[in-house]
Design a protein around this motif. Structure first.
Motif, PDB file in Angstrom:
ATOM      1  N   PHE A  42      59.967 -17.153  28.843  1.00 46.75           N
ATOM      2  CA  PHE A  42      59.717 -16.404  30.074  1.00 46.75           C
ATOM      3  C   PHE A  42      60.948 -16.410  30.979  1.00 46.75           C
ATOM      4  O   PHE A  42      61.339 -15.368  31.510  1.00 46.75           O
ATOM      5  CB  PHE A  42      58.496 -16.968  30.809  1.00 46.75           C
ATOM      6  CG  PHE A  42      58.127 -16.157  32.021  1.00 46.75           C
ATOM      7  CD1 PHE A  42      57.581 -14.898  31.883  1.00 46.75           C
ATOM      8  CD2 PHE A  42      58.362 -16.644  33.297  1.00 46.75           C
ATOM      9  CE1 PHE A  42      57.262 -14.126  32.990  1.00 46.75           C
ATOM     10  CE2 PHE A  42      58.036 -15.891  34.411  1.00 46.75           C
ATOM     11  CZ  PHE A  42      57.488 -14.631  34.251  1.00 46.75           C
ATOM     12  N   ARG A  43      61.568 -17.554  31.143  1.00 46.02           N
ATOM     13  CA  ARG A  43      62.766 -17.629  31.989  1.00 46.02           C
ATOM     14  C   ARG A  43      63.891 -16.763  31.437  1.00 46.02           C
ATOM     15  O   ARG A  43      64.611 -16.106  32.194  1.00 46.02           O
ATOM     16  CB  ARG A  43      63.213 -19.080  32.133  1.00 46.02           C
ATOM     17  CG  ARG A  43      62.224 -19.903  32.954  1.00 46.02           C
ATOM     18  CD  ARG A  43      62.738 -21.255  33.208  1.00 46.02           C
ATOM     19  NE  ARG A  43      64.015 -21.069  33.946  1.00 46.02           N
ATOM     20  CZ  ARG A  43      64.625 -22.016  34.590  1.00 46.02           C
ATOM     21  NH1 ARG A  43      64.140 -23.211  34.622  1.00 46.02           N
ATOM     22  NH2 ARG A  43      65.755 -21.784  35.219  1.00 46.02           N
ATOM     23  N   LEU A  44      64.053 -16.739  30.120  1.00 42.91           N
ATOM     24  CA  LEU A  44      65.074 -15.896  29.496  1.00 42.91           C
ATOM     25  C   LEU A  44      64.788 -14.424  29.759  1.00 42.91           C
ATOM     26  O   LEU A  44      65.694 -13.655  30.086  1.00 42.91           O
ATOM     27  CB  LEU A  44      65.132 -16.177  27.988  1.00 42.91           C
ATOM     28  CG  LEU A  44      66.181 -15.410  27.198  1.00 42.91           C
ATOM     29  CD1 LEU A  44      67.591 -15.815  27.624  1.00 42.91           C
ATOM     30  CD2 LEU A  44      65.983 -15.668  25.706  1.00 42.91           C
ATOM     31  N   LEU A  45      63.521 -14.026  29.644  1.00 44.43           N
ATOM     32  CA  LEU A  45      63.166 -12.629  29.887  1.00 44.43           C
ATOM     33  C   LEU A  45      63.329 -12.248  31.354  1.00 44.43           C
ATOM     34  O   LEU A  45      63.717 -11.116  31.664  1.00 44.43           O
ATOM     35  CB  LEU A  45      61.741 -12.347  29.407  1.00 44.43           C
ATOM     36  CG  LEU A  45      61.554 -12.374  27.898  1.00 44.43           C
ATOM     37  CD1 LEU A  45      60.088 -12.226  27.527  1.00 44.43           C
ATOM     38  CD2 LEU A  45      62.404 -11.310  27.232  1.00 44.43           C
ATOM     39  N   VAL A  46      63.070 -13.172  32.260  1.00 45.17           N
ATOM     40  CA  VAL A  46      63.308 -12.912  33.686  1.00 45.17           C
ATOM     41  C   VAL A  46      64.796 -12.642  33.901  1.00 45.17           C
ATOM     42  O   VAL A  46      65.176 -11.703  34.603  1.00 45.17           O
ATOM     43  CB  VAL A  46      62.813 -14.084  34.559  1.00 45.17           C
ATOM     44  CG1 VAL A  46      63.315 -13.960  35.983  1.00 45.17           C
ATOM     45  CG2 VAL A  46      61.282 -14.147  34.542  1.00 45.17           C
ATOM     46  N   GLN A  47      65.640 -13.433  33.263  1.00 44.20           N
ATOM     47  CA  GLN A  47      67.094 -13.257  33.387  1.00 44.20           C
ATOM     48  C   GLN A  47      67.557 -11.965  32.741  1.00 44.20           C
ATOM     49  O   GLN A  47      68.522 -11.348  33.199  1.00 44.20           O
ATOM     50  CB  GLN A  47      67.828 -14.431  32.743  1.00 44.20           C
ATOM     51  CG  GLN A  47      67.640 -15.737  33.470  1.00 44.20           C
ATOM     52  CD  GLN A  47      68.207 -16.913  32.695  1.00 44.20           C
ATOM     53  OE1 GLN A  47      68.899 -16.736  31.694  1.00 44.20           O
ATOM     54  NE2 GLN A  47      67.905 -18.114  33.145  1.00 44.20           N
ATOM     55  N   ALA A  48      66.873 -11.530  31.683  1.00 44.48           N
ATOM     56  CA  ALA A  48      67.286 -10.323  30.961  1.00 44.48           C
ATOM     57  C   ALA A  48      67.088  -9.057  31.785  1.00 44.48           C
ATOM     58  O   ALA A  48      67.722  -8.039  31.521  1.00 44.48           O
ATOM     59  CB  ALA A  48      66.515 -10.216  29.643  1.00 44.48           C
ATOM     60  N   GLY A  49      66.204  -9.099  32.761  1.00 42.46           N
ATOM     61  CA  GLY A  49      65.993  -7.941  33.620  1.00 42.46           C
ATOM     62  C   GLY A  49      65.100  -6.894  32.990  1.00 42.46           C
ATOM     63  O   GLY A  49      64.387  -7.146  32.022  1.00 42.46           O
ATOM     64  N   ASP A  50      65.166  -5.685  33.539  1.00 42.75           N
ATOM     65  CA  ASP A  50      64.281  -4.601  33.129  1.00 42.75           C
ATOM     66  C   ASP A  50      64.532  -4.106  31.707  1.00 42.75           C
ATOM     67  O   ASP A  50      63.668  -3.469  31.122  1.00 42.75           O
ATOM     68  CB  ASP A  50      64.404  -3.421  34.100  1.00 42.75           C
ATOM     69  CG  ASP A  50      63.832  -3.740  35.468  1.00 42.75           C
ATOM     70  OD1 ASP A  50      62.933  -4.604  35.555  1.00 42.75           O
ATOM     71  OD2 ASP A  50      64.294  -3.133  36.449  1.00 42.75           O
ATOM     72  N   GLU A  51      65.704  -4.366  31.143  1.00 40.78           N
ATOM     73  CA  GLU A  51      65.982  -3.943  29.771  1.00 40.78           C
ATOM     74  C   GLU A  51      65.236  -4.792  28.764  1.00 40.78           C
ATOM     75  O   GLU A  51      65.008  -4.370  27.638  1.00 40.78           O
ATOM     76  CB  GLU A  51      67.482  -3.994  29.456  1.00 40.78           C
ATOM     77  CG  GLU A  51      68.282  -2.913  30.151  1.00 40.78           C
ATOM     78  CD  GLU A  51      68.635  -3.318  31.574  1.00 40.78           C
ATOM     79  OE1 GLU A  51      69.005  -4.491  31.785  1.00 40.78           O
ATOM     80  OE2 GLU A  51      68.531  -2.468  32.471  1.00 40.78           O
ATOM     81  N   GLY A  52      64.899  -6.044  29.127  1.00 43.85           N
ATOM     82  CA  GLY A  52      64.198  -6.935  28.223  1.00 43.85           C
ATOM     83  C   GLY A  52      65.065  -7.346  27.052  1.00 43.85           C
ATOM     84  O   GLY A  52      66.280  -7.150  27.057  1.00 43.85           O
ATOM     85  N   MET A  53      64.415  -7.892  26.034  1.00 45.05           N
ATOM     86  CA  MET A  53      65.136  -8.355  24.847  1.00 45.05           C
ATOM     87  C   MET A  53      64.274  -8.148  23.611  1.00 45.05           C
ATOM     88  O   MET A  53      63.055  -8.323  23.667  1.00 45.05           O
ATOM     89  CB  MET A  53      65.451  -9.851  24.956  1.00 45.05           C
ATOM     90  CG  MET A  53      66.434 -10.231  26.028  1.00 45.05           C
ATOM     91  SD  MET A  53      66.726 -12.021  26.081  1.00 45.05           S
ATOM     92  CE  MET A  53      67.724 -12.241  24.611  1.00 45.05           C
ATOM     93  N   PRO A  54      64.918  -7.835  22.479  1.00 47.27           N
ATOM     94  CA  PRO A  54      64.167  -7.788  21.231  1.00 47.27           C
ATOM     95  C   PRO A  54      63.796  -9.208  20.784  1.00 47.27           C
ATOM     96  O   PRO A  54      64.486 -10.175  21.125  1.00 47.27           O
ATOM     97  CB  PRO A  54      65.123  -7.128  20.238  1.00 47.27           C
ATOM     98  CG  PRO A  54      66.463  -7.187  20.861  1.00 47.27           C
ATOM     99  CD  PRO A  54      66.303  -7.424  22.326  1.00 47.27           C
ATOM    100  N   ALA A  55      62.720  -9.306  20.030  1.00 47.50           N
ATOM    101  CA  ALA A  55      62.231 -10.615  19.591  1.00 47.50           C
ATOM    102  C   ALA A  55      63.308 -11.401  18.846  1.00 47.50           C
ATOM    103  O   ALA A  55      63.451 -12.610  19.060  1.00 47.50           O
ATOM    104  CB  ALA A  55      60.993 -10.435  18.722  1.00 47.50           C
ATOM    105  N   GLY A  56      64.056 -10.741  17.994  1.00 48.79           N
ATOM    106  CA  GLY A  56      65.107 -11.435  17.242  1.00 48.79           C
ATOM    107  C   GLY A  56      66.156 -12.065  18.133  1.00 48.79           C
ATOM    108  O   GLY A  56      66.632 -13.177  17.866  1.00 48.79           O
TER     109      GLY A  56
END
Length: 116
Positions: free
Chosen positions: A22-36
């Motif tokens: 969750f913290r990583l996704l918060v940092q990633a912003g609106d673009e998000g991240m792929p699962a890999g």
């Protein structure tokens, strides 16, 4: 946010890998991240990551969107802000003691937030 949703969200975050995701996704912003990319960044096996992402999704803390062949995960800032708001709504006996803690694309820039 009602107390049942708060308990579900806090329960989802009460695990080391899910909190890190969750913290990583918060940092990633609106673009998000792929699962890999999430798995690689955190060193979590894909099978475990799928379980953790499903828990966060059920708690309403992350969203997923299919882009081509990838699932992109994004933190749900509205849910995060609602959770923080619920936890702090009675802070300091109802007096404003901290600036608004809103994040995400609809949050006000720091200079526009009310000061203490």
């Amino acid at each position: 946010m009602d107390s049942a949703a708060v308990v579900t969200a806090l329960g989802a975050l009460a695990q080391e890998h899910r909190l890190a995701v969750f913290r990583l996704l918060v940092q990633a912003g609106d673009e998000g991240m792929p699962a890999g990319a999430i798995a690689e960044a955190l060193g979590v096996p894909n099978s475990s990551l799928s379980f953790h992402l499903a828990q966060l999704s059920r708690a309403g803390l992350v969203t997923q969107e299919r882009k081509s062949r990838s699932l992109i995960y994004t933190a749900d800032y509205a849910a995060m802000n609602a959770l923080l708001g619920y936890l702090t709504e009675n802070c300091c006996a109802g007096a404003s003691c901290v600036p608004d803690a809103a994040c995400g694309s609809e949050a006000a820039p720091l200079q526009e937030r009310k000061s203490v």
